[in-house]
Scaffold this motif. Structure first.
Motif, PDB file in Angstrom:
ATOM      1  N   GLY A 217       4.946 -11.526   5.427  1.00 20.60           N
ATOM      2  CA  GLY A 217       4.224 -10.081   5.386  1.00 20.60           C
ATOM      3  C   GLY A 217       2.783 -10.361   5.591  1.00 20.60           C
ATOM      4  N   ARG A 218       1.999  -9.171   5.445  1.00 19.15           N
ATOM      5  CA  ARG A 218       0.421  -9.237   5.419  1.00 19.15           C
ATOM      6  C   ARG A 218       0.199  -9.933   4.235  1.00 19.15           C
ATOM      7  NH1 ARG A 218      -1.646  -6.283   9.719  1.00 19.15           N
ATOM      8  NH2 ARG A 218      -0.436  -5.269  10.687  1.00 19.15           N
ATOM      9  N   GLN A 220      -2.041  -9.065   2.141  1.00 15.43           N
ATOM     10  CA  GLN A 220      -2.264  -8.019   1.165  1.00 15.43           C
ATOM     11  C   GLN A 220      -1.208  -7.306   0.463  1.00 15.43           C
ATOM     12  OE1 GLN A 220      -3.566  -7.965   4.109  1.00 15.43           O
ATOM     13  NE2 GLN A 220      -3.283  -5.839   4.950  1.00 15.43           N
ATOM     14  N   GLU A 221       0.196  -7.549   1.363  1.00 15.67           N
ATOM     15  CA  GLU A 221       1.397  -6.885   0.844  1.00 15.67           C
ATOM     16  C   GLU A 221       2.317  -7.975  -0.113  1.00 15.67           C
ATOM     17  OE1 GLU A 221       2.291  -4.681   5.216  1.00 15.67           O
ATOM     18  OE2 GLU A 221       3.426  -6.705   4.630  1.00 15.67           O
TER      19      GLU A 221
END
Ligand code: ATP
Length: 235
Positions: A217-218, A220-221
């Motif tokens: 994931g990113r 921030q996710e």
């Protein structure tokens, strides 16, 4: 989704020991991707498989659609994938400048990186250019290893454990070079045990455990809890 580097169902073995179990990964143009995971998760094996050093036993690795599976390690370098290996592996009898020039032997079509541009990226190396690489500090040796890889003008730069054994201030100095490296046109994959460093530098993070990607994931996710569970294998 198509990417610059596309890995599908990759498996790798050391003799009978299976180290990678069907790894899928896409690296986009201009992206920095981080691979995190504990000791033995398979991160280095993945890097070594991409560069043709570890034996790939199944799956595919494509760079701009070109299958790399049948290429030798030197041909993969010329195709545009360079690695900064764990432990730097400088040539002890060569000077800083000679270590850098070694990288230029496998130049790709791109001509961005020159000795002068490496010295602009890491000014201390210009001062130390005539010294043996091994006379430098660990951080400076890491800069030489990065410079050597860049001298081949890679499309994809793989960095294995850049921060290992280095002081935080030195790690920051090294990662400060990343925007320039990205602007040169190279997409980057970093392998890091230092999770917070990986989250800071990457657009996308994959966590590995026991030869598999267990979380993606990113930054921030991804919650700290999810990363912790994927990293340590909590079910
Ligand atoms: P580290 O952070 O310790 O380098 P890693 O995530 O990079 O860990 P790998 O070095 O890829 O993990 O190792 C994955 C698995 O493959 C481990 O179980 C390791 O013991 C095994 N392995 C790695 N290199 C070899 C080798 N040359 N021969 C046999 N097994 C190996």
């Amino acid at each position: 989704m198509t990417g610059l580097l596309e890995i599908q169902g990759l498996t790798a073995h050391y003799g009978d020991f299976k180290a990678l179990f069907g790894v899928d990964l896409i690296l986009e143009e201009g992206q920095t991707l981080a691979i995190i995971g504990a000791n033995g998760a398979g991160k280095t094996t993945l890097m070594r498989a991409i560069t043709g050093i570890a034996r790939v036993s199944g799956g595919s690795i494509r760079l701009k659609g070109r299958d790399l599976a049948q290429l030798s390690a030197p041909d993969i370098l010329t195709a545009g994938i360079a690695m900064v290996p764990e432990g730097r592996r400088l040539f002890p009898s060569l000077t800083v400048e000679e270590n850098l020039q070694i990288g230029a032997h496998a130049r790709t079509g791109n001509r961005f990186w020159t000795l002068d541009r490496i010295f602009t990226l890491f000014p201390i190396l210009r001062e130390r250019r005539s010294q043996p690489g091994t006379a430098l500090s660990g951080g400076q040796q890491q800069m030489v290893a990065i410079g050597r890889a860049l001298m081949s003008n890679p499309t994809v730069l793989l960095c294995d454990e850049l921060s290992l054994g280095l002081a935080p201030v030195v790690i920051r100095e090294i990662y400060a070079a990343f925007p320039t490296i990205r602007d040169s046109g190279a997409a980057i994959i970093v392998v890091e045990q230092d999770i917070s460093q990986a989250l800071k530098v990457a657009d996308h993070v994959h966590c590995m455990m026991e030869g598999r990607i267990t979380l993606s994931g990113r930054p921030q996710e991804l919650s700290r809890g999810a990363i912790h569970d994927a990293y340590f294998g909590v079910k």
